[in-house]
Enzyme design. Structure first.
Site, PDB file in Angstrom:
ATOM      1  N   GLN A   1       6.456  -1.106  13.119  1.00  0.00           N
ATOM      2  CA  GLN A   1       5.844   0.209  13.013  1.00  0.00           C
ATOM      3  C   GLN A   1       4.325   0.187  13.151  1.00  0.00           C
ATOM      4  O   GLN A   1       3.725   1.199  13.495  1.00  0.00           O
ATOM      5  CB  GLN A   1       6.232   0.853  11.678  1.00  0.00           C
ATOM      6  CG  GLN A   1       7.719   1.123  11.567  1.00  0.00           C
ATOM      7  CD  GLN A   1       8.106   1.711  10.226  1.00  0.00           C
ATOM      8  OE1 GLN A   1       8.530   0.999   9.329  1.00  0.00           O
ATOM      9  NE2 GLN A   1       7.954   3.009  10.078  1.00  0.00           N
TER      10      GLN A   1
ATOM     11  N   ASN B   1      15.201  -5.658   3.603  1.00  0.00           N
ATOM     12  CA  ASN B   1      14.850  -4.305   3.202  1.00  0.00           C
ATOM     13  C   ASN B   1      16.003  -3.344   3.494  1.00  0.00           C
ATOM     14  O   ASN B   1      16.522  -3.310   4.606  1.00  0.00           O
ATOM     15  CB  ASN B   1      13.599  -3.839   3.962  1.00  0.00           C
ATOM     16  CG  ASN B   1      13.018  -2.575   3.370  1.00  0.00           C
ATOM     17  OD1 ASN B   1      12.787  -2.489   2.170  1.00  0.00           O
ATOM     18  ND2 ASN B   1      12.770  -1.576   4.206  1.00  0.00           N
ATOM     19  N   GLU B   2      16.433  -2.623   2.482  1.00  0.00           N
ATOM     20  CA  GLU B   2      17.427  -1.561   2.595  1.00  0.00           C
ATOM     21  C   GLU B   2      18.728  -2.000   3.283  1.00  0.00           C
ATOM     22  O   GLU B   2      19.166  -1.385   4.259  1.00  0.00           O
ATOM     23  CB  GLU B   2      16.855  -0.362   3.356  1.00  0.00           C
ATOM     24  CG  GLU B   2      15.622   0.232   2.744  1.00  0.00           C
ATOM     25  CD  GLU B   2      15.059   1.375   3.604  1.00  0.00           C
ATOM     26  OE1 GLU B   2      15.711   1.786   4.579  1.00  0.00           O
ATOM     27  OE2 GLU B   2      13.958   1.844   3.297  1.00  0.00           O
TER      28      GLU B   2
ATOM     29  N   TYR C   1      13.140   8.465  -1.659  1.00  0.00           N
ATOM     30  CA  TYR C   1      12.597   9.686  -1.085  1.00  0.00           C
ATOM     31  C   TYR C   1      13.369  10.946  -1.453  1.00  0.00           C
ATOM     32  O   TYR C   1      12.859  12.033  -1.261  1.00  0.00           O
ATOM     33  CB  TYR C   1      12.584   9.595   0.453  1.00  0.00           C
ATOM     34  CG  TYR C   1      11.654   8.569   1.032  1.00  0.00           C
ATOM     35  CD1 TYR C   1      10.313   8.852   1.240  1.00  0.00           C
ATOM     36  CD2 TYR C   1      12.124   7.308   1.386  1.00  0.00           C
ATOM     37  CE1 TYR C   1       9.464   7.907   1.794  1.00  0.00           C
ATOM     38  CE2 TYR C   1      11.278   6.357   1.941  1.00  0.00           C
ATOM     39  CZ  TYR C   1       9.947   6.663   2.146  1.00  0.00           C
ATOM     40  OH  TYR C   1       9.104   5.724   2.687  1.00  0.00           O
TER      41      TYR C   1
ATOM     42  N   GLU D   1       8.467   1.831  -1.653  1.00  0.00           N
ATOM     43  CA  GLU D   1       8.245   2.921  -0.699  1.00  0.00           C
ATOM     44  C   GLU D   1       8.477   4.248  -1.386  1.00  0.00           C
ATOM     45  O   GLU D   1       9.520   4.454  -2.003  1.00  0.00           O
ATOM     46  CB  GLU D   1       9.185   2.831   0.506  1.00  0.00           C
ATOM     47  CG  GLU D   1       8.757   1.906   1.605  1.00  0.00           C
ATOM     48  CD  GLU D   1       9.619   2.075   2.848  1.00  0.00           C
ATOM     49  OE1 GLU D   1       9.898   3.234   3.236  1.00  0.00           O
ATOM     50  OE2 GLU D   1      10.008   1.049   3.416  1.00  0.00           O
TER      51      GLU D   1
ATOM     52  N   TRP E   1       4.010   4.954   0.691  1.00  0.00           N
ATOM     53  CA  TRP E   1       4.284   4.850   2.117  1.00  0.00           C
ATOM     54  C   TRP E   1       3.598   6.027   2.793  1.00  0.00           C
ATOM     55  O   TRP E   1       3.823   7.165   2.429  1.00  0.00           O
ATOM     56  CB  TRP E   1       5.786   4.889   2.386  1.00  0.00           C
ATOM     57  CG  TRP E   1       6.085   4.743   3.857  1.00  0.00           C
ATOM     58  CD1 TRP E   1       6.308   5.740   4.758  1.00  0.00           C
ATOM     59  CD2 TRP E   1       6.174   3.509   4.580  1.00  0.00           C
ATOM     60  NE1 TRP E   1       6.515   5.208   6.008  1.00  0.00           N
ATOM     61  CE2 TRP E   1       6.439   3.840   5.926  1.00  0.00           C
ATOM     62  CE3 TRP E   1       6.036   2.159   4.225  1.00  0.00           C
ATOM     63  CZ2 TRP E   1       6.575   2.878   6.918  1.00  0.00           C
ATOM     64  CZ3 TRP E   1       6.168   1.213   5.220  1.00  0.00           C
ATOM     65  CH2 TRP E   1       6.442   1.571   6.544  1.00  0.00           C
TER      66      TRP E   1
END
Length: 503
Positions: A62, A206-207, A351, A411, A454
């Site tokens: 990213q 991650n995730e 989130y 995040e 984030w």
């Protein structure tokens, strides 16, 4: 009432599960403007322990750019972004931190960050996925880590963030094959050996829960594996009924193998820690019925405890075994022992809320995927998508259910339309509310060690390209030098971190 619905496919009627799950997994597509207010509304940096870490983060694909420079080879995300199936745009250049890392570290110092969370591109460091190390890749990560350390900023490093080397995907299918476990372990050892004298916080994967659902059930992210009737895209290969479970199984074994290696060969000298990060949804019942309350329990079992339970108890939740049956892999005794207790900390990615409604009919389907195995419809309501309380609750869930392990909120942030307007007031309000929620969790006894917003810069968002942004700094993509501009949120965060008045 529900703007977004997520329900397993029945034998008749239109399949809404794929669309709903995709929407549910895309916080970056939601531009919330609600004002966030936490219980701990009046606080300062001094209310947190001195050892508490505040930071920000990015990931390799990213932010780095230089996708085809200095020996780097494609990852599965490069392939996806250039296939025409992605969100538009790509990470070929993005914010170009590969060339501008010194400038970015200076901005981190100006803000006052304690730490920077970033990931290593496996295909930059070991271009073929195994074997020879790329000298230029090694040099870059050494330079970045040294620059951070020299300015008093802790590096928090993630080894895998959705970006498996395409070479391994092509060779044996990547994460669907048990071969990935040894290759990941070897990659991790290179990182521990080369960088571990300066890096004390390692996240292996991650995730894995979202990676498995998105890439191997719905097929809307790389490597785009799925099977009818579950896939959103026209996947050319895959099995939505079995592969998500298989991929997470291999992720857990790869994580545990890397952690075991670190503990055996490096921990006594380097004194670091190895953890794993999980996308932590907060589930709430759609109604006050007992059925919806039970559906919430199933949602936690399948989407959260799927990862946490093996790390604490060495096995998958019993409910998962009951509903998924033989499609869910079994740990051998040796594997169970390896996985159990293998995470020194848990990274929280948070989130959103999902409202959950009981859907027993989905369990009557003969052909089921992970989503159908939950036996519930999961919806994100248009109003009140997230609240600071949601973050507090998911932090406290780890305390209440899994023995209060050390955790980092790795995040958390607010998407807004990507624009050169720098007065991002909603993001400031969001950060104020959510940091206050972390303080509430801390005061309630949760073992939370840090909070990372984030993202540090506006970057290429994996599921939204350049349409929205989360950054503390705006990056002008029309400027050949990709100039960075601080937003109001950067100034607010800086004042907070330096103990100055914020509200």
């Amino acid at each position: 009432m529900a703007e977004y619905c997520f329900e397993p496919k029945k034998k008749e009627g239109k399949n809404m599960s794929n669309l709903g799950l995709i929407i549910g997994l895309l916080p970056l597509l939601l531009n919330s403007t609600s004002r966030a207010v936490a219980v701990a509304d009046d606080y300062s940096r001094n209310d947190f322990p001195p050892s508490f870490i505040f930071g920000s983060g990015t990931t390799a694909y990213q932010v780095e750019g230089a996708a085809m420079e200095d020996g780097r080879t494609p990852s599965i995300w490069d392939t996806f972004a250039h296939s025409g199936d992605g969100p538009g745009g790509n990470g070929d250049v993005t914010s170009d931190e590969y060339h501008k890392y010194k400038e970015d570290v200076k901005l981190m110092v100006d803000v006052g960050l304690d730490a920077y969370r970033f990931s290593i591109s496996w295909s930059r460091l070991i271009p073929n996925g195994r074997g020879a190390i790329n000298p230029k890749g090694l040099e870059y990560y050494n330079n970045l880590i040294n620059e951070l350390i020299s300015h008093g900023i802790q590096p928090h490093v993630t080894l895998h963030n959705f970006d498996l080397p395409q070479a391994l995907e092509d060779e044996y299918g990547g994460w669907v094959s048990p071969k990935i476990i040894e290759d990941f372990k070897a990659y991790a050892e290179v990182c521990f050996r080369e960088f571990g004298d300066r890096v004390l916080h390692w996240t292996t994967v991650n995730e894995p829960n979202v990676f498995a659902m998105g890439g191997y059930d719905m097929g809307f992210v790389p490597p785009q594996r799925c099977s009818p009737p579950f896939g959103k895209t026209k996947c050319s290969k895959g099995n939505s009924s079995t592969e998500p479970y298989l991929v997470v199984h291999h992720c857990l074994l790869a994580h545990a193998s890397a952690a075991s290696l670190y503990n055996k060969n490096y921990k006594d000298k380097q004194h670091g820690s190895v953890g794993i990060s999980i996308y932590m949804f907060r589930f709430v019942p759609f109604t006050h019925s007992k059925q919806d309350a039970k559906a919430v329990e199933r949602a936690y079992q399948f989407l959260i405890n799927w990862i946490l339970h093996p790390l604490v108890f060495g096995e998958y939740p019993k409910l998962m075994r009951k509903n998924a049956g033989s499609r869910l892999p079994i740990f051998t005794k040796a594997e169970s022992s390896l996985v159990k207790g293998s995470a020194d900390f848990i990274g929280i990615i948070h989130y959103q809320n999902w409202h959950v409604m009981d859907d027993p009919q989905s369990l009557m389907m003969e052909n089921r995927d992970l989503v159908a195995d939950v036996g519930a419809k999961m919806m994100m309501l248009k109003e009140n998508v997230t609240t600071p309380e949601s973050l507090q609750r998911v932090i406290e869930y780890l305390k209440q259910v899994y023995g209060n392990p050390p955790t980092y909120v790795y995040e958390n942030g607010l998407p807004m339309k990507r624009t050169s307007l720098l007065e991002d007031v909603p993001r400031v309000e969001y950060m104020h509310g959510y940091i206050g929620a972390v303080l509430d969790a801390l005061r309630n006894g949760s073992n939370v060690k840090g909070y990372f917003t984030w993202s540090f810069l506006d970057v290429f968002e994996l599921l939204d390209g350049y349409h929205s942004s989360y950054g503390l700094f705006y990056v002008d993509l029309n400027d050949p030098n990709l100039k960075r501009y601080p937003k109001l949120s950067a100034r607010w965060y800086s004042n907070f971190l330096k103990g100055k008045a914020t509200f």
